[in-house]
Design a protein around this motif. Structure first.
Motif, PDB file in Angstrom:
ATOM      1  N   ALA A   7       0.760  -1.362  -0.326  1.00 50.19           N
ATOM      2  CA  ALA A   7       0.176  -0.033   0.006  1.00 50.19           C
ATOM      3  C   ALA A   7       0.772   1.362   0.033  1.00 50.19           C
ATOM      4  CB  ALA A   7      -0.988   0.058   1.127  1.00 50.19           C
ATOM      5  N   ARG A   8       2.090   1.250   0.631  1.00 48.12           N
ATOM      6  CA  ARG A   8       2.845   2.463   0.693  1.00 48.12           C
ATOM      7  C   ARG A   8       3.205   3.028  -0.799  1.00 48.12           C
ATOM      8  NH1 ARG A   8       7.141   4.161  -1.154  1.00 48.12           N
ATOM      9  NH2 ARG A   8       7.529   2.190  -2.145  1.00 48.12           N
ATOM     10  N   ARG A   9       3.202   4.365  -1.066  1.00 40.76           N
ATOM     11  CA  ARG A   9       3.253   5.037  -2.015  1.00 40.76           C
ATOM     12  C   ARG A   9       4.460   6.075  -1.527  1.00 40.76           C
ATOM     13  NH1 ARG A   9       1.079   1.382  -3.927  1.00 40.76           N
ATOM     14  NH2 ARG A   9       3.361   1.150  -4.316  1.00 40.76           N
ATOM     15  N   SER A  10       5.005   6.490  -2.740  1.00 43.03           N
ATOM     16  CA  SER A  10       5.884   7.669  -2.810  1.00 43.03           C
ATOM     17  C   SER A  10       4.735   8.814  -2.732  1.00 43.03           C
ATOM     18  CB  SER A  10       6.956   7.677  -3.899  1.00 43.03           C
ATOM     19  OG  SER A  10       7.727   6.721  -3.586  1.00 43.03           O
ATOM     20  N   ILE A  11       5.151   9.782  -1.708  1.00 41.22           N
ATOM     21  CA  ILE A  11       4.072  10.890  -1.700  1.00 41.22           C
ATOM     22  C   ILE A  11       4.831  12.221  -2.142  1.00 41.22           C
ATOM     23  CG2 ILE A  11       2.881  12.174   0.160  1.00 41.22           C
ATOM     24  CD1 ILE A  11       1.697   9.375  -0.533  1.00 41.22           C
ATOM     25  N   HIS A  12       3.836  13.044  -3.064  1.00 40.88           N
ATOM     26  CA  HIS A  12       4.460  14.048  -3.633  1.00 40.88           C
ATOM     27  C   HIS A  12       3.705  15.457  -3.268  1.00 40.88           C
ATOM     28  CE1 HIS A  12       6.806  11.977  -6.928  1.00 40.88           C
ATOM     29  NE2 HIS A  12       5.916  10.917  -6.528  1.00 40.88           N
ATOM     30  N   THR A  13       2.741  15.336  -2.581  1.00 38.60           N
ATOM     31  CA  THR A  13       1.944  16.444  -1.844  1.00 38.60           C
ATOM     32  C   THR A  13       1.622  16.258  -0.419  1.00 38.60           C
ATOM     33  OG1 THR A  13       0.082  15.604  -2.973  1.00 38.60           O
ATOM     34  CG2 THR A  13       0.912  17.175  -4.179  1.00 38.60           C
ATOM     35  N   LEU A 135       8.998  10.897   0.462  1.00 40.12           N
ATOM     36  CA  LEU A 135       9.413  10.699  -0.723  1.00 40.12           C
ATOM     37  C   LEU A 135      10.926  10.646  -0.579  1.00 40.12           C
ATOM     38  CD1 LEU A 135       8.947  10.699  -3.971  1.00 40.12           C
ATOM     39  CD2 LEU A 135       9.300  13.046  -3.994  1.00 40.12           C
ATOM     40  N   TRP A 136      11.450   9.464  -1.042  1.00 41.46           N
ATOM     41  CA  TRP A 136      12.714   9.299  -1.350  1.00 41.46           C
ATOM     42  C   TRP A 136      13.307  10.174  -2.405  1.00 41.46           C
ATOM     43  CZ3 TRP A 136      14.845   3.769  -0.730  1.00 41.46           C
ATOM     44  CH2 TRP A 136      16.337   3.674  -0.864  1.00 41.46           C
ATOM     45  N   THR A 137      14.060  11.111  -2.190  1.00 42.09           N
ATOM     46  CA  THR A 137      14.649  11.988  -3.431  1.00 42.09           C
ATOM     47  C   THR A 137      16.297  11.659  -3.415  1.00 42.09           C
ATOM     48  OG1 THR A 137      14.954  13.860  -2.136  1.00 42.09           O
ATOM     49  CG2 THR A 137      12.936  13.508  -3.070  1.00 42.09           C
ATOM     50  N   ILE A 138      16.510  11.463  -4.707  1.00 46.51           N
ATOM     51  CA  ILE A 138      17.988  11.638  -4.995  1.00 46.51           C
ATOM     52  C   ILE A 138      18.042  12.811  -6.119  1.00 46.51           C
ATOM     53  CG2 ILE A 138      19.705  10.147  -6.446  1.00 46.51           C
ATOM     54  CD1 ILE A 138      19.277   8.076  -4.420  1.00 46.51           C
ATOM     55  N   THR A 139      18.947  13.692  -5.855  1.00 47.34           N
ATOM     56  CA  THR A 139      19.015  14.904  -6.696  1.00 47.34           C
ATOM     57  C   THR A 139      20.496  15.057  -7.047  1.00 47.34           C
ATOM     58  OG1 THR A 139      18.225  16.042  -4.755  1.00 47.34           O
ATOM     59  CG2 THR A 139      16.712  16.067  -6.691  1.00 47.34           C
ATOM     60  N   ASP A 175      -1.698   2.877  -7.378  1.00 45.84           N
ATOM     61  CA  ASP A 175      -0.750   2.229  -7.394  1.00 45.84           C
ATOM     62  C   ASP A 175      -0.212   1.762  -8.892  1.00 45.84           C
ATOM     63  OD1 ASP A 175       0.692  -0.385  -7.091  1.00 45.84           O
ATOM     64  OD2 ASP A 175      -0.980  -1.529  -6.060  1.00 45.84           O
ATOM     65  N   LYS A 176       0.933   1.960  -9.117  1.00 41.43           N
ATOM     66  CA  LYS A 176       1.360   1.554 -10.890  1.00 41.43           C
ATOM     67  C   LYS A 176       1.594  -0.147 -10.645  1.00 41.43           C
ATOM     68  CE  LYS A 176       4.540   4.653 -10.526  1.00 41.43           C
ATOM     69  NZ  LYS A 176       4.597   5.934  -9.654  1.00 41.43           N
ATOM     70  N   GLY A 177       1.597  -0.720  -9.636  1.00 42.43           N
ATOM     71  CA  GLY A 177       1.767  -2.287  -9.778  1.00 42.43           C
ATOM     72  C   GLY A 177       3.377  -2.424  -9.659  1.00 42.43           C
ATOM     73  N   ARG A 178       3.404  -3.834 -10.159  1.00 40.37           N
ATOM     74  CA  ARG A 178       4.847  -4.024 -10.265  1.00 40.37           C
ATOM     75  C   ARG A 178       4.822  -5.406 -11.206  1.00 40.37           C
ATOM     76  NH1 ARG A 178       5.682  -0.141  -7.392  1.00 40.37           N
ATOM     77  NH2 ARG A 178       7.067   0.244  -5.964  1.00 40.37           N
ATOM     78  N   THR A 179       5.896  -5.835 -12.024  1.00 43.27           N
ATOM     79  CA  THR A 179       6.102  -6.704 -12.817  1.00 43.27           C
ATOM     80  C   THR A 179       5.907  -7.966 -12.170  1.00 43.27           C
ATOM     81  OG1 THR A 179       7.675  -5.489 -13.963  1.00 43.27           O
ATOM     82  CG2 THR A 179       7.801  -7.542 -14.466  1.00 43.27           C
TER      83      THR A 179
HETATM   84  C1  LIG Z   1      16.923   5.616  -4.602  1.00 40.33           C
HETATM   85  C2  LIG Z   1      15.433   6.122  -4.993  1.00 40.33           C
HETATM   86  C3  LIG Z   1      15.532   7.674  -5.307  1.00 40.33           C
HETATM   87  C4  LIG Z   1      14.307   8.297  -5.718  1.00 40.33           C
HETATM   88  N1  LIG Z   1      14.302   9.595  -6.262  1.00 40.33           N
HETATM   89  C5  LIG Z   1      13.138  10.162  -6.528  1.00 40.33           C
HETATM   90  C6  LIG Z   1      13.433  11.617  -6.912  1.00 40.33           C
HETATM   91  O1  LIG Z   1      14.311  12.245  -6.798  1.00 40.33           O
HETATM   92  N2  LIG Z   1      12.284  12.190  -7.042  1.00 40.33           N
HETATM   93  C7  LIG Z   1      10.804  11.214  -7.175  1.00 40.33           C
HETATM   94  O2  LIG Z   1       9.750  11.933  -7.245  1.00 40.33           O
HETATM   95  N3  LIG Z   1      10.797  10.109  -6.631  1.00 40.33           N
HETATM   96  C8  LIG Z   1      12.172   9.491  -6.408  1.00 40.33           C
HETATM   97  N4  LIG Z   1      11.822   8.121  -5.997  1.00 40.33           N
HETATM   98  C9  LIG Z   1      10.737   7.410  -6.027  1.00 40.33           C
HETATM   99  C10 LIG Z   1      10.406   6.661  -6.906  1.00 40.33           C
HETATM  100  O3  LIG Z   1       9.931   7.448  -8.176  1.00 40.33           O
HETATM  101  C11 LIG Z   1       9.127   5.618  -6.596  1.00 40.33           C
HETATM  102  O4  LIG Z   1       9.345   4.605  -5.525  1.00 40.33           O
HETATM  103  C12 LIG Z   1       8.517   4.919  -7.794  1.00 40.33           C
HETATM  104  O5  LIG Z   1       8.011   5.702  -8.528  1.00 40.33           O
HETATM  105  C13 LIG Z   1       7.444   3.851  -7.203  1.00 40.33           C
HETATM  106  O6  LIG Z   1       6.418   4.310  -6.616  1.00 40.33           O
HETATM  107  P1  LIG Z   1       6.069   3.977  -5.185  1.00 40.33           P
HETATM  108  O7  LIG Z   1       7.228   4.276  -4.339  1.00 40.33           O
HETATM  109  O8  LIG Z   1       4.977   4.734  -4.891  1.00 40.33           O
HETATM  110  O9  LIG Z   1       5.688   2.617  -5.375  1.00 40.33           O
HETATM  111  C14 LIG Z   1      13.050   7.514  -5.710  1.00 40.33           C
HETATM  112  C15 LIG Z   1      13.111   6.208  -5.303  1.00 40.33           C
HETATM  113  C16 LIG Z   1      14.354   5.693  -4.846  1.00 40.33           C
HETATM  114  C17 LIG Z   1      14.366   4.160  -4.710  1.00 40.33           C
END
Ligand SMILES: Cc1cc2nc3c(=O)[nH]c(=O)nc-3n(C[C@H](O)[C@H](O)[C@H](O)COP(=O)(O)O)c2cc1C
Length: 190
Positions: A7-13, A135-139, A175-179
């Motif tokens: 269920a966990r999603r990366s959150i943008h807002t 949201l895990w960001t790598i920039t 949820d974009k799902g997974r392979t």
């Molecule tokens: C190492 C790592 C770096 C990431 N960096 C970014 C980022 O800079 N910006 C972003 O929008 N999402 C980032 N993500 C999130 C992925 O985009 C996200 O995990 C993927 O789209 C799947 O979505 P979910 O986490 O909701 O399942 C990162 C994920 C990982 C594992």
């Protein structure tokens, strides 16, 4: 817990309200039960919130300018862009810079980095259980030693594994799902 993994999603807002520091400590405590070779526990956290966010955001913008991703021409268009980036970042309730000490031995380095990544994912899952999004960001700035210095870190000795944006989700992406795992898996029976 198994449900949370899917269920966990990366959150943008994020909603504007802060997450209680005690809850964030609990979340990162769960994170710290990640596997760690030699019990090194290589993760470190710098948590930016409230008035402290300005220091991080200034450092991010200065780094983008150094790298050339943002102009330094002082043109109104540039200033407007910087201001909207600043407002966007400041509106996120918390930013956690997750970093580790670099190892000279590349094998050890991989081990410590892997452990910190496990820490991050444990933390993301724990956060989800508390209703907190990340949201895990790598920039590019995470590879800029001067950016690390601006945060008070030794840019030569330390590596940033991620900058986590944290808060209560405003919107949860679909949820974009997974392979199917069979496509990624080879069973060697004999
Ligand atoms: C190492 C790592 C770096 C990431 N960096 C970014 C980022 O800079 N910006 C972003 O929008 N999402 C980032 N993500 C999130 C992925 O985009 C996200 O995990 C993927 O789209 C799947 O979505 P979910 O986490 O909701 O399942 C990162 C994920 C990982 C594992």
């Amino acid at each position: 817990m198994l449900e949370t993994i899917k269920a966990r999603r990366s959150i943008h807002t994020f909603k504007p309200e802060e997450v209680d520091t005690a809850i964030l400590k609990e979340i990162f405590t769960y994170g710290s039960y990640a596997p760690t070779h030699y019990m090194k526990e290589p993760w470190n956290i710098k948590l930016y919130q409230a008035g402290g966010k300005k220091r991080l955001v200034d450092a991010i913008i200065e780094s983008y300018q150094r790298i050339g991703m943002i102009k330094t021409d002082g043109e109104p268009k540039t200033l407007k862009m910087i201001d909207s980036m600043r407002q966007f970042l400041l509106a996120i309730p918390h930013h956690a810079v997750i970093y580790l000490e670099k190892e000279e031995d590349p094998v050890r380095m991989e081990e410590e980095y892997a452990s910190v990544c496990a820490f991050i994912q444990n933390s993301q899952l724990a956060a989800w259980e508390y209703g907190v999004g990340m949201l895990w960001t790598i920039t590019p700035y995470i590879h800029d030693p001067e950016f690390l210095e601006a945060l008070g870190l030794d840019g030569e000795r330390m590596k940033i594994a991620g900058v986590m944006q944290i808060g209560y989700p405003e919107k949860v992406p679909r949820d974009k799902g997974r392979t199917p795992i069979e496509e990624k898996m080879e069973i060697v029976g004999e």
